[in-house]
Design a protein around this motif. Structure first.
Motif, PDB file in Angstrom:
ATOM      1  N   ARG A  35       0.860  -1.190   0.000  1.00  0.00           N
ATOM      2  CA  ARG A  35       0.000   0.000   0.000  1.00  0.00           C
ATOM      3  C   ARG A  35       0.894   1.237   0.000  1.00  0.00           C
ATOM      4  N   GLY A  36       0.290   2.414  -0.056  1.00  0.00           N
ATOM      5  CA  GLY A  36       1.045   3.651  -0.192  1.00  0.00           C
ATOM      6  C   GLY A  36       1.646   4.123   1.113  1.00  0.00           C
ATOM      7  N   SER A  37       1.844   5.444   1.212  1.00  0.00           N
ATOM      8  CA  SER A  37       2.415   6.054   2.409  1.00  0.00           C
ATOM      9  C   SER A  37       1.431   5.953   3.567  1.00  0.00           C
TER      10      SER A  37
ATOM     11  N   GLU B 181      -1.476   8.151   3.017  1.00  0.00           N
ATOM     12  CA  GLU B 181      -2.416   7.632   2.010  1.00  0.00           C
ATOM     13  C   GLU B 181      -3.258   6.499   2.573  1.00  0.00           C
TER      14      GLU B 181
ATOM     15  N   GLU C 233      -7.324   6.367   3.040  1.00  0.00           N
ATOM     16  CA  GLU C 233      -8.135   5.312   2.436  1.00  0.00           C
ATOM     17  C   GLU C 233      -9.032   4.648   3.482  1.00  0.00           C
TER      18      GLU C 233
END
Length: 416
Positions: free
Chosen positions: A246-248, A251, A255
């Motif tokens: 997954r992102g940072s 982020e 989400e």
């Protein structure tokens, strides 16, 4: 301040609530006590929400008046929000028990922990920060002191009749001796930040801790109101779900927030005031908690998922119980593991109910609301657990009915 001697009756490693509580009582009893903290005090720490039963720990430590006079946000209840956005009725502690001890505080840990650290010094402990313990001096399971690196100068060895590990999730002794056991069922990760301007309910409910499930129950958020219109908000989920591929952190938080419309609405006019932080795999146990000349307290003893805000209470309680055992052991020249750990069985007999409550929350098929509709007589017992009132006969009575209900929820065909 630097270390003033090469020998002490008791060396406590870690200046958080557990270590400061232990050092305060042992020093107050007249024993030469050294409290070491690796960081500069005050230092940041997460875990702002307290259980009401900390009241009695504060009274024992002599800091209750300071807490009463503080301007920390008062916590009167706990509330839960379901995956569908339905808000439970708040569990107001005073409705169950009208005593003053049923109300507690939401604290900023840097200031709060410093108060406890300073209290240990006021009680006679030698308190030194920026002092990192490199290892506990131990041979054949017997502790005799520590090797410590201060802010200046070469490492030095300090001997002690008793070494107390209060190093939190660093878990120095457990890791050094290979005794740490990660909880395979609670491999969780938390991502959190602080926000200014989040919506708060009016009245005394405005200071309450709120736990919110996301839509598919893959994660949950904590919502802890602090002073100056700041709110601590974090998301917790399985490690594999929350951080892999997954992102940072920012982020991922965003989400998950989309999956929690109630909280997203509360934050619609809020702004971040800090950076996002991450804590990984924070639930674990230790295979042994005391031995000849050493004992574990606080998170070094073990850590249960933070959903019910038990961390600071368990830290203080283990610190006080260990201090009593140490004082008795020093007086009687009995520093065996049996003596230093004489309190552990009783502590675990109460803390197990919080662990079982955590397991129930993570059983997605199980509904606390439905359970209480079916068994309303357990409302008081559940409130006791949320208060932290767990060290009495019958504290786990709710599980006489909850265990079968959990089994039926997890295996719906097994009851046919």
């Amino acid at each position: 301040m630097s270390i003033q001697s090469e020998h002490y009756d008791c060396v406590v490693i870690g200046g958080g609530p557990a270590g400061s509580a232990t050092a305060a009582l042992v020093a107050e009893a007249g024993y030469k006590t050294l409290l070491l903290e690796r960081e500069s005090v005050p230092r940041f720490h997460v875990g702002e929400s307290l259980m009401p039963e900390t009241y009695w720990c504060f009274e024992r430590l002599g800091v209750l008046d300071k807490m009463k006079k503080s301007d920390y946000v008062q916590k009167a209840s706990v509330q839960f929000v379901s995956s569908t956005g339905k808000e439970s009725s708040p569990f107001f502690f005073e409705q169950h028990d009208p005593r003053e001890s049923s109300r507690t505080w939401q604290v900023e840990r840097a200031e709060f922990d410093k108060m406890l650290f300073d209290n240990a010094a006021e009680k006679g402990a030698e308190c030194v920060d920026q002092a990192r313990v490199l290892r506990v001096l131990m041979e054949n399971g017997v502790a005799s002191g520590v090797q410590v690196q201060q802010a200046e100068g070469p490492p030095m060895e300090v001997t002690a009749r008793v070494v107390v590990d209060a190093t939190g999730q660093q878990a120095l002794v457990a890791n050094q001796q290979g005794m740490r056991e990660d909880d395979q069922d609670l491999k969780k990760v938390a991502i959190w930040n602080y926000f200014r301007g989040a919506f708060r309910s009016p009245g005394e409910q405005g200071g309450s801790t709120i736990i919110l499930h996301t839509r598919d129950k893959d994660s949950w958020f904590w919502f802890i109101p602090l002073r100056d219109d700041i709110t601590s908000i974090g998301v917790v989920a399985d490690r594999d779900y929350l951080v892999q591929e997954r992102g940072s952190s920012e982020e991922v938080f965003a989400e998950e927030l989309e999956l929690c419309p109630v909280l997203a609405n509360w934050l619609s006019n809020a702004e971040e005031t800090d950076r996002f932080r991450v804590a990984k795999e924070f639930s674990y146990r230790t295979g042994q908690q005391a031995g000849e000349g050493w004992v574990l307290v606080g998170d070094a003893f073990g850590f249960i998922d933070p959903i019910y805000s038990s961390g600071v209470y368990f830290a203080l309680q283990t610190g006080l119980l260990a201090a009593d055992a140490i004082i008795e052991g020093l007086a009687g020249d009995d520093l065996s593991g049996r003596q230093l750990g004489c309190w552990i069985e009783e502590f675990e007999s109460g803390s197990i109910w919080i662990r079982k409550l955590v397991d129930a929350y993570y059983s997605n098929e199980f509904s606390f609301g439905q359970f209480l509709k079916e068994f309303p007589s357990h409302q008081g017992n559940l409130t006791d657990l949320l208060i932290g009132r767990i060290f009495y006969e019958g504290a786990g009575k709710i599980f006489d009915d909850m265990d079968p209900a959990l089994e039926a929820a997890r295996n719906p065909g097994s009851m046919e």
